[in-house]
Design a protein around this motif. Structure first.
Motif, mmCIF file in Angstrom:
data_model
loop_
_atom_site.group_PDB
_atom_site.id
_atom_site.type_symbol
_atom_site.label_atom_id
_atom_site.label_comp_id
_atom_site.label_asym_id
_atom_site.label_seq_id
_atom_site.Cartn_x
_atom_site.Cartn_y
_atom_site.Cartn_z
ATOM 1 N N ILE A 194 -26.795 55.149 9.223
ATOM 2 C CA ILE A 194 -25.793 54.436 8.430
ATOM 3 C C ILE A 194 -24.505 54.277 9.224
ATOM 4 C CG2 ILE A 194 -24.304 54.637 6.395
ATOM 5 C CD1 ILE A 194 -26.740 55.887 4.959
ATOM 6 N N VAL A 195 -24.058 55.334 9.868
ATOM 7 C CA VAL A 195 -22.822 55.257 10.662
ATOM 8 C C VAL A 195 -22.988 54.275 11.820
ATOM 9 C CG1 VAL A 195 -21.313 56.577 12.206
ATOM 10 C CG2 VAL A 195 -21.993 57.538 10.013
ATOM 11 N N SER A 249 -25.009 51.728 11.961
ATOM 12 C CA SER A 249 -25.067 50.377 11.406
ATOM 13 C C SER A 249 -23.682 49.848 11.062
ATOM 14 C CB SER A 249 -25.949 50.359 10.156
ATOM 15 O OG SER A 249 -27.238 50.760 10.464
ATOM 16 N N ILE A 250 -22.872 50.673 10.431
ATOM 17 C CA ILE A 250 -21.510 50.259 10.081
ATOM 18 C C ILE A 250 -20.691 49.973 11.332
ATOM 19 C CG2 ILE A 250 -19.349 51.067 9.045
ATOM 20 C CD1 ILE A 250 -21.096 52.511 6.954
ATOM 21 N N LEU A 251 -20.777 50.852 12.318
ATOM 22 C CA LEU A 251 -20.027 50.633 13.555
ATOM 23 C C LEU A 251 -20.515 49.396 14.304
ATOM 24 C CD1 LEU A 251 -19.603 54.273 14.894
ATOM 25 C CD2 LEU A 251 -17.841 52.768 13.978
ATOM 26 N N THR A 252 -21.810 49.147 14.287
ATOM 27 C CA THR A 252 -22.351 47.971 14.953
ATOM 28 C C THR A 252 -21.848 46.691 14.284
ATOM 29 O OG1 THR A 252 -24.319 49.203 15.574
ATOM 30 C CG2 THR A 252 -24.466 46.805 15.643
ATOM 31 N N ILE A 253 -21.874 46.656 12.968
ATOM 32 C CA ILE A 253 -21.363 45.487 12.254
ATOM 33 C C ILE A 253 -19.878 45.295 12.551
ATOM 34 C CG2 ILE A 253 -20.852 44.579 9.945
ATOM 35 C CD1 ILE A 253 -23.508 45.929 9.070
ATOM 36 N N PHE A 254 -19.131 46.380 12.591
ATOM 37 C CA PHE A 254 -17.702 46.315 12.886
ATOM 38 C C PHE A 254 -17.446 45.779 14.294
ATOM 39 C CE2 PHE A 254 -13.759 48.445 14.326
ATOM 40 C CZ PHE A 254 -12.887 47.871 13.438
#
Length: 71
Positions: A57-58, A60-65
């Motif tokens: 999850i972390v 994925s969030i960082l990748t999207i960011f």
């Protein structure tokens, strides 16, 4: 050999993808090192699942960011 391959990949990622490629490469190295940790034998199956899901999850969030910032 593996270290040389990693350095070549890092150079190609930064040249072709810029900041996004660099950040994704760093996140990939973190993921690879998380899998190699020897903590999983000390955790029960539920705790191991929670650690891996939290990391996914972390990441994925960082990748999207990062992808959003690099556009």
């Amino acid at each position: 050999m593996s270290q040389l391959l990693t350095l070549e990949f890092l150079q190609n990622a930064t040249l072709n993808l810029g900041l996004g490629g660099l950040c994704l490469f760093i996140l990939y190295l973190l993921y690879k090192n998380l899998i190699r940790l020897n903590i999983y034998s000390k955790l029960n199956s539920r705790q191991t699942y929670n650690v891996i899901i939290l990391f996914v999850i972390v990441i994925s969030i960082l990748t999207i960011f990062v992808v959003t910032l690099s556009v």
